[in-house]
Structures are given as structure tokens and as C-alpha cells.
Design a protein around this motif. Structure first.
Motif, PDB file in Angstrom:
ATOM      1  N   ASP A 123       0.856  -1.200   0.000  1.00 52.80           N
ATOM      2  CA  ASP A 123       0.000   0.000   0.000  1.00 52.80           C
ATOM      3  C   ASP A 123       0.887   1.243   0.000  1.00 52.80           C
ATOM      4  O   ASP A 123       1.992   1.228   0.553  1.00 52.80           O
ATOM      5  CB  ASP A 123      -0.871  -0.006   1.280  1.00 52.80           C
ATOM      6  CG  ASP A 123      -2.176   0.764   1.144  1.00 52.80           C
ATOM      7  OD1 ASP A 123      -2.189   1.807   0.463  1.00 52.80           O
ATOM      8  OD2 ASP A 123      -3.166   0.328   1.738  1.00 52.80           O
ATOM      9  N   ALA A 124       0.395   2.330  -0.612  1.00 55.93           N
ATOM     10  CA  ALA A 124       1.028   3.632  -0.427  1.00 55.93           C
ATOM     11  C   ALA A 124       0.757   4.176   0.973  1.00 55.93           C
ATOM     12  O   ALA A 124       1.489   5.038   1.469  1.00 55.93           O
ATOM     13  CB  ALA A 124       0.494   4.626  -1.463  1.00 55.93           C
ATOM     14  N   HIS A 125      -0.319   3.670   1.585  1.00 55.45           N
ATOM     15  CA  HIS A 125      -0.825   4.214   2.857  1.00 55.45           C
ATOM     16  C   HIS A 125      -0.800   3.139   3.933  1.00 55.45           C
ATOM     17  O   HIS A 125      -1.042   1.959   3.648  1.00 55.45           O
ATOM     18  CB  HIS A 125      -2.278   4.689   2.676  1.00 55.45           C
ATOM     19  CG  HIS A 125      -2.500   5.529   1.456  1.00 55.45           C
ATOM     20  ND1 HIS A 125      -2.914   4.991   0.246  1.00 55.45           N
ATOM     21  CD2 HIS A 125      -2.335   6.859   1.254  1.00 55.45           C
ATOM     22  CE1 HIS A 125      -2.988   5.959  -0.658  1.00 55.45           C
ATOM     23  NE2 HIS A 125      -2.645   7.102  -0.082  1.00 55.45           N
ATOM     24  N   ASP A 201      -3.195  -3.280  -2.076  1.00 53.79           N
ATOM     25  CA  ASP A 201      -3.880  -2.043  -2.474  1.00 53.79           C
ATOM     26  C   ASP A 201      -3.235  -1.560  -3.772  1.00 53.79           C
ATOM     27  O   ASP A 201      -2.013  -1.351  -3.830  1.00 53.79           O
ATOM     28  CB  ASP A 201      -3.715  -1.011  -1.345  1.00 53.79           C
ATOM     29  CG  ASP A 201      -4.448   0.293  -1.595  1.00 53.79           C
ATOM     30  OD1 ASP A 201      -4.538   0.726  -2.767  1.00 53.79           O
ATOM     31  OD2 ASP A 201      -4.907   0.900  -0.612  1.00 53.79           O
ATOM     32  N   ASP A 203      -2.992   1.160  -5.096  1.00 53.26           N
ATOM     33  CA  ASP A 203      -2.261   2.433  -5.105  1.00 53.26           C
ATOM     34  C   ASP A 203      -0.820   2.304  -4.613  1.00 53.26           C
ATOM     35  O   ASP A 203      -0.095   3.298  -4.546  1.00 53.26           O
ATOM     36  CB  ASP A 203      -3.045   3.533  -4.378  1.00 53.26           C
ATOM     37  CG  ASP A 203      -3.176   3.340  -2.880  1.00 53.26           C
ATOM     38  OD1 ASP A 203      -2.281   2.757  -2.247  1.00 53.26           O
ATOM     39  OD2 ASP A 203      -4.197   3.799  -2.331  1.00 53.26           O
TER      40      ASP A 203
HETATM   41 MN    MN Z   1      -3.734   3.050  -0.407  1.00 57.90          MN
END
Ligand code: MN
Ligand code: MN
Length: 271
Positions: A123-125, A201, A203
């Protein structure tokens, strides 16, 4: 090449159950990921590509991979019930589509079957907010719920590039291993012991490679880097999801094809 259609009631032990989760009620910024699942299946079945993985496995030889269609959902926690039914039949649940909030009810079901489960999260987050926009079930919060309820014995996050003070505190509180994007190298060892749940995810990819996501966070992985990481995994994967594909933001279906490719390479790890 069509993926075999099946119903949960006929699943048998060892089947890999692709199931669509048409749920984006807990997205904080843009809706759209609820419409993702059949579009990702269309991409997997597209006549523009074949059905082989890069390791020369013909997925057509594996009828134990099946598509259950979209889960019928009236409520967020119906997701937990549906995943529990798949697990009860000894199949491996592979959820596709939806926002990242779906991973929390999935993990409630997974942890009941696998009490010592590790999570590998791309994930980026960090998705570790205690709450976001007044909701503790936001797609920005699933891993906070998972860790505080003890649904996983260890969380490893890869590709993170959006940590703030609050999320760093959550990382410390829950003992999360963060392989952040800034410090990532191709040699990083992602192999964990014991049963592993893998949550992907879209992203985590750079928006140049996957524009069809709600939150464009530059500085992410190339598709090739992700495929390489997947191909090097040597894990006992017992459940997976691929989330946050937002068709409303896609360009010519390029992100759907990236999702399809990633799913095919993940399937190769299970067969
Ligand atoms: Mn994300
Ligand atoms: Mn996420």
C-alpha cells in the motif's frame, strides 16, 4: 479463457475462491471501487492476453481457481460471514475489488481459522488511522482495527509513502514492520513464517502505472517491481485481497489489466 464459475456451496478443499466485494461505502475521498470486481475478471479473461503466468503456468489447467461473482452484501459485516463460509469449505478466499475497509471483516473471519496469522500488506498508505472522517471503519483504518483486536500476530507493510505523526504512533503501538518506499530495495526480504494473509492495495503502484485508484500517491512501484516481489515470495498464503481499483479513474483499462496481471502472478504462488 473464462475463469470457472462456481457457487460457495460447491467449493471443495484447496479451491481458490475469487470473490467480488462490491463495497466502497467506507471510502473517504472518492467512491468507485464497488464497481471494480467484474471489470477485473473481464481483464483476466480478455482476449488481448493469454492465460499463462510468466513462470509458464497455464491457469487453464487449474479448474480449482473459480469465480464466485459478487458477494451479496446488505451490511459491511456480511463480508465476514461470506469469507467464513469459504473458509469452512477449506477453500482459499481471494477477494477482489472494493475499498480497503473490507480487509477488517475479512480478517475477523480469517483469524477464527488461523489464530497465528501474519499479514503482508502492499500500500502507499498505512491505513492505520484510529478513525477518519468520524468513522472507525474507514478505508483509512482497517489495520488499526485488525491490530487492536489481535487478529494478526504481525503486520508487514510495503510501499508506504504517506506516514504522518499519528500513523507513526500507531506503527509503534502495534509493532508494525514498515518497509517504506524511501528505504525499499529489490533485495528486501518479505518472507514470513506461518500462515500469511496478503492484502494488495492497487495504489502501491505508481499512478503512472495504475491511474485507476482513488488516491494518486506519486513515487510508487513500477508494475515490474511488484511482479518481481510477488515472484520471489515463498510464503504459506491462506487468504488474499486486491482492493482500491477505481474504474472511474482508469485510462483505457490499463489499471484493470495491471490488476489482472498481479492476480495471475499471485495465483501462481497458490497453485
Ligand atoms: Mn492506499
Ligand atoms: Mn489501503
Amino acid at each position: 479463457m473464462p475463469v470457472r464459475r462456481a457457487k460457495t456451496s460447491i467449493l471443495k478443499s484447496g479451491d481458490i475462491a475469487l470473490i467480488g466485494i462490491p463495497f466502497d461505502d467506507h471510502s473517504s475521498f472518492l467512491k468507485g471501487s464497488a464497481t471494480a470486481p467484474p471489470l477485473i475478471i473481464d481483464a483476466i479473461e480478455s482476449n488481448s492476453a493469454n492465460y499463462f503466468t510468466e513462470g509458464l503456468m497455464d491457469l487453464a489447467d487449474h479448474p480449482d481457481v473459480c469465480w464466485l461473482g459478487n458477494a451479496p452484501l446488505k451490511d459491511y459485516f456480511d463480508i465476514e460471514v461470506i469469507i467464513a463460509e469459504i473458509l469452512k469449505r477449506g477453500a482459499i478466499p481471494f477477494s477482489i475489488g472494493g475499498d480497503h475497509s473490507i480487509t477488517y471483516p475479512i480478517l475477523r473471519a480469517m483469524s477464527a481459522s488461523y489464530p497465528s496469522l501474519s499479514i503482508l500488506h502492499f500500500d502507499a498508505h498505512g491505513d492505520l488511522y484510529d478513525s477518519w472522517g468520524g468513522s472507525r471503519y474507514s478505508h483509512a483504518s482497517p489495520f488499526a482495527r485488525i491490530m487492536e483486536e489481535g487478529l494478526s500476530q504481525g503486520l508487514t507493510q510495503v510501499g508506504i509513502r504517506t506516514l504522518n505523526d499519528h500513523q507513526q504512533m500507531q506503527v509503534s503501538k502495534f509493532g508494525v514492520r514498515v518497509v517504506d518506499m524511501r528505504n525499499w530495495s529489490p533485495a528486501v526480504d518479505l518472507n514470513l513464517s506461518g500462515p500469511v494473509y496478503l492484502s494488495f492495495d492497487m495504489d502501491v503502484l505508481d499512478p503512472a502505472f495504475a491511474p485507476g485508484v482513488s488516491h494518486h500517491e506519486p513515487g510508487g512501484f513500477t508494475t515490474r517491481e511488484v511482479l518481481r516481489m510477488i515472484q520471489l515470495l515463498d510464503l504459506n498464503i491462506v487468504g488474499l485481497d486486491l482492493v482500491e481499483y477505481n474504474p472511474d479513474r482508469d485510462l483505457n483499462g490499463v489499471t484493470a489489466m495491471a490488476a489482472a496481471k498481479i492476480i495471475k502472478e499471485l495465483l501462481a504462488k497458490l497453485l
